[in-house]
Design an enzyme around this catalytic site. Structure first.
Site, short mmCIF file in Angstrom:
data_model
loop_
_atom_site.label_atom_id
_atom_site.label_comp_id
_atom_site.label_asym_id
_atom_site.label_seq_id
_atom_site.Cartn_x
_atom_site.Cartn_y
_atom_site.Cartn_z
N THR A 157 6.38 -6.30 -7.62
CA THR A 157 5.81 -7.29 -6.71
C THR A 157 5.40 -8.56 -7.45
O THR A 157 5.04 -8.51 -8.64
CB THR A 157 4.58 -6.70 -6.01
OG1 THR A 157 3.86 -7.74 -5.34
CG2 THR A 157 3.62 -6.04 -6.99
N ILE A 190 10.92 -1.30 3.66
CA ILE A 190 11.93 -1.82 2.75
C ILE A 190 12.91 -0.71 2.35
O ILE A 190 14.12 -0.90 2.28
CB ILE A 190 11.28 -2.50 1.52
CG1 ILE A 190 10.30 -3.59 1.98
CG2 ILE A 190 12.36 -3.10 0.60
CD1 ILE A 190 9.50 -4.24 0.88
N PHE A 228 10.54 3.36 -3.92
CA PHE A 228 9.78 2.48 -3.01
C PHE A 228 8.42 3.08 -2.66
O PHE A 228 7.52 2.35 -2.24
CB PHE A 228 10.55 2.29 -1.70
CG PHE A 228 11.85 1.57 -1.85
CD1 PHE A 228 11.92 0.19 -1.74
CD2 PHE A 228 13.02 2.27 -2.10
CE1 PHE A 228 13.13 -0.48 -1.88
CE2 PHE A 228 14.24 1.61 -2.25
CZ PHE A 228 14.29 0.24 -2.14
N ASP A 271 10.36 11.35 1.27
CA ASP A 271 9.24 10.61 1.85
C ASP A 271 8.21 11.62 2.34
O ASP A 271 8.58 12.67 2.89
CB ASP A 271 9.74 9.74 3.02
CG ASP A 271 8.82 8.59 3.33
OD1 ASP A 271 9.27 7.43 3.22
OD2 ASP A 271 7.65 8.83 3.69
N ASP A 310 6.47 14.85 -1.67
CA ASP A 310 5.62 13.84 -2.30
C ASP A 310 6.04 13.65 -3.75
O ASP A 310 6.40 14.62 -4.43
CB ASP A 310 4.16 14.32 -2.24
CG ASP A 310 3.20 13.19 -2.50
OD1 ASP A 310 2.60 12.69 -1.53
OD2 ASP A 310 3.06 12.79 -3.68
N HIS A 315 0.15 -7.52 7.89
CA HIS A 315 0.96 -8.64 7.42
C HIS A 315 1.02 -9.78 8.43
O HIS A 315 0.96 -9.57 9.64
CB HIS A 315 2.37 -8.15 7.10
CG HIS A 315 2.41 -7.18 5.96
ND1 HIS A 315 2.55 -5.84 6.14
CD2 HIS A 315 2.26 -7.38 4.63
CE1 HIS A 315 2.50 -5.23 4.96
NE2 HIS A 315 2.32 -6.14 4.02
N TYR A 353 -3.71 -3.47 -6.78
CA TYR A 353 -2.32 -3.25 -6.36
C TYR A 353 -1.36 -3.86 -7.39
O TYR A 353 -0.47 -3.19 -7.92
CB TYR A 353 -2.08 -3.85 -4.97
CG TYR A 353 -0.62 -3.88 -4.59
CD1 TYR A 353 0.10 -2.69 -4.48
CD2 TYR A 353 0.04 -5.08 -4.38
CE1 TYR A 353 1.46 -2.73 -4.16
CE2 TYR A 353 1.38 -5.12 -4.06
CZ TYR A 353 2.09 -3.94 -3.95
OH TYR A 353 3.42 -3.97 -3.65
N ALA A 361 4.90 3.98 -2.32
CA ALA A 361 3.72 3.39 -2.96
C ALA A 361 2.69 3.03 -1.90
O ALA A 361 3.00 2.98 -0.71
CB ALA A 361 4.12 2.11 -3.71
N ARG A 396 -9.55 -13.80 2.37
CA ARG A 396 -9.41 -12.36 2.13
C ARG A 396 -9.41 -12.14 0.62
O ARG A 396 -8.65 -12.79 -0.10
CB ARG A 396 -8.08 -11.89 2.75
CG ARG A 396 -7.89 -10.40 2.76
CD ARG A 396 -6.65 -10.01 3.56
NE ARG A 396 -5.41 -10.46 2.93
CZ ARG A 396 -4.19 -10.19 3.39
NH1 ARG A 396 -4.04 -9.48 4.50
NH2 ARG A 396 -3.12 -10.63 2.78
N1 UFG Z 1 -2.91 -13.65 6.58
C1 UFG Z 1 -3.77 -14.19 7.51
N2 UFG Z 1 -4.11 -13.41 8.58
C2 UFG Z 1 -3.64 -12.15 8.76
C3 UFG Z 1 -2.76 -11.62 7.80
C4 UFG Z 1 -2.42 -12.40 6.70
O1 UFG Z 1 -4.23 -15.32 7.38
O2 UFG Z 1 -4.01 -11.50 9.75
C5 UFG Z 1 -2.54 -14.48 5.42
C6 UFG Z 1 -2.95 -13.83 4.11
O3 UFG Z 1 -4.26 -14.18 3.78
C7 UFG Z 1 -1.91 -14.41 3.16
C8 UFG Z 1 -0.67 -14.59 4.04
O4 UFG Z 1 -1.14 -14.57 5.37
O5 UFG Z 1 -2.32 -15.65 2.72
C9 UFG Z 1 0.34 -13.49 3.87
O6 UFG Z 1 -0.35 -12.26 4.00
P1 UFG Z 1 0.40 -10.85 4.11
O7 UFG Z 1 -0.65 -9.81 4.29
O8 UFG Z 1 1.48 -10.95 5.11
O9 UFG Z 1 1.09 -10.70 2.70
P2 UFG Z 1 0.42 -10.72 1.26
O10 UFG Z 1 0.81 -12.05 0.68
O11 UFG Z 1 -0.99 -10.39 1.21
O12 UFG Z 1 1.07 -9.44 0.63
C10 UFG Z 1 2.39 -9.38 0.38
C11 UFG Z 1 2.86 -7.93 0.32
C12 UFG Z 1 2.37 -7.26 -0.91
C13 UFG Z 1 2.64 -8.12 -2.08
C14 UFG Z 1 1.94 -9.40 -1.88
C15 UFG Z 1 1.95 -10.31 -3.05
O13 UFG Z 1 2.43 -7.23 1.45
O14 UFG Z 1 2.99 -6.03 -1.06
O15 UFG Z 1 2.58 -10.04 -0.80
O16 UFG Z 1 0.76 -11.06 -3.00
F1 UFG Z 1 2.23 -7.57 -3.22
#
Ligand code: UFG
Length: 327
Positions: free
Chosen positions: A116, A12, A72, A31, A50, A187, A139, A74, A279
């Protein structure tokens, strides 16, 4: 304006630097390259360092005549934060305190913070700024702590700050200069595209028994370039002694199954997936009410369509595959 962008080599942060440069600002990237990429620093000077190095950062701010900071840098994996809360509080809370100390030493008093939707926890409706914040993972808790610190620093020390609470950042620069490369990648959209591209065998769908229309989690995906634009716009609403916060999303929820379906349609490839256990730390649904950001920042997302986000990520993945770590 000369702006110190911590984490400016990351996903980002690098897109924000491009938007800042386009808006006539000068981004200076700080960074530590633990997760960022040197190649992604393209729009201004780079300083390797850092956020915990308080006095050095203050000296850098003086050297570059910094007028504002965008923070950013983190740790940002929900799952990892549950097993390593110490690292999350150290980097996200102690690290931000160090950066704020450096700003006070150098006399910088404008601050834009990457927050977030994970600060809210479980909310079953479109989330507005008026909703209570009850994070369900370290987080989200670490980011909420910083929001509270910023509120207090605004009134005690006059630091003007804006917290931007991202929903799910996705997509990539349509010009192909920047994109999403995380190691490890956790993600949903990138992993789904890795499967489409034959780099992974299958996607594990974390939880198919949620109380949502198809049983999988629902998220509000927001294009990274739209997030970047919001940062440039937020500079215009900084007000001395004031803390403001805005939710950044599109207000549309998509389930994991819907993301897979759209990715299959856009790539033309089958995407194998398997139902897996939930998860830990995942709320069932997170969707923004972003009307306040639109009104206050004059912010209008350019790429609100999930299809555009997936298509831009797919273009980046197919063109820049060689840069990706082995999965
Ligand atoms: N998911 C799967 N399989 C995977 C990866 C993700 O089913 O292999 C699902 C997760 O369980 C979730 C959705 O897809 O339901 C999105 O998951 P991401 O990991 O892409 O994103 P998150 O929602 O966990 O996390 C994001 C950002 C964080 C932020 C968060 C808020 O990465 O920084 O949204 O909940 F804080």
């Amino acid at each position: 304006m000369k702006i110190l962008v911590t984490g400016g080599a990351g996903f980002i942060g690098s897109h924000a630097c491009k938007a800042l440069k386009a808006a006539g600002h000068e981004p200076v990237v700080l960074d530590n390259l633990r997760t960022g990429h040197r190649w992604a620093v393209r729009y201004g000077p780079f300083e390797h360092g850092d956020i915990l190095e308080t006095s050095r950062i203050a000296a850098l701010m003086r050297k570059h005549e910094i007028e504002a900071v965008m923070h950013f840098a983190a740790l940002a994996y929900v799952g990892e934060s549950i097993s390593q809360p110490d690292a999350y509080y150290q980097t996200n809370v102690v690290g931000t305190l160090s950066l704020l100390d450096a700003m006070r030493l150098a006399g910088v008093n404008r601050f834009i913070f990457s927050s977030t939707c994970a600060t809210f926890g479980n909310v079953d409706h479109h989330i507005s700024e008026a909703d209570p914040q009850n994070p369900i993972n370290p987080y989200g808790a670490s980011k909420l702590m910083v929001e509270r610190i910023l509120r207090d620093y605004a009134s005690a020390f006059g630091i003007a700050s804006v917290a931007l609470r991202y929903f799910n950042a996705a997509g990539s620069d349509p010009d192909g200069e920047l994109g999403e490369i995380h190691d490890p990648e956790t993600h949903l959209i990138p992993i789904t595209l890795f499967v489409a591209g034959g780099m992974r065998d299958k996607l594990n769908v974390f939880g198919t028994d949620y109380d949502t229309p198809d049983g999988t989690c629902v998220r509000d995906y927001i294009h990274v370039c739209d997030l970047a634009d919001a940062h440039a716009a937020a500079l215009g609403v900084l007000e001395a002694g004031t803390f403001k916060a805005f939710n950044l999303g599109n207000g549309n929820g998509f389930s994991v199954r819907q993301v897979i379906d759209r990715a299959e349609a856009i790539t033309g490839k089958p995407i194998a997936w398997e139902a897996s256990p939930r998860r830990e730390g995942d709320p069932p649904s997170l969707v923004a009410d972003a009307t306040a950001a639109r009104a206050a920042l004059g912010w209008h997302p350019r790429y609100p369509s999930l299809d555009d986000m997936i298509a831009h990520s797919w273009d980046f993945l197919t063109e820049h595959r060689a840069r990706l770590p082995e999965s």
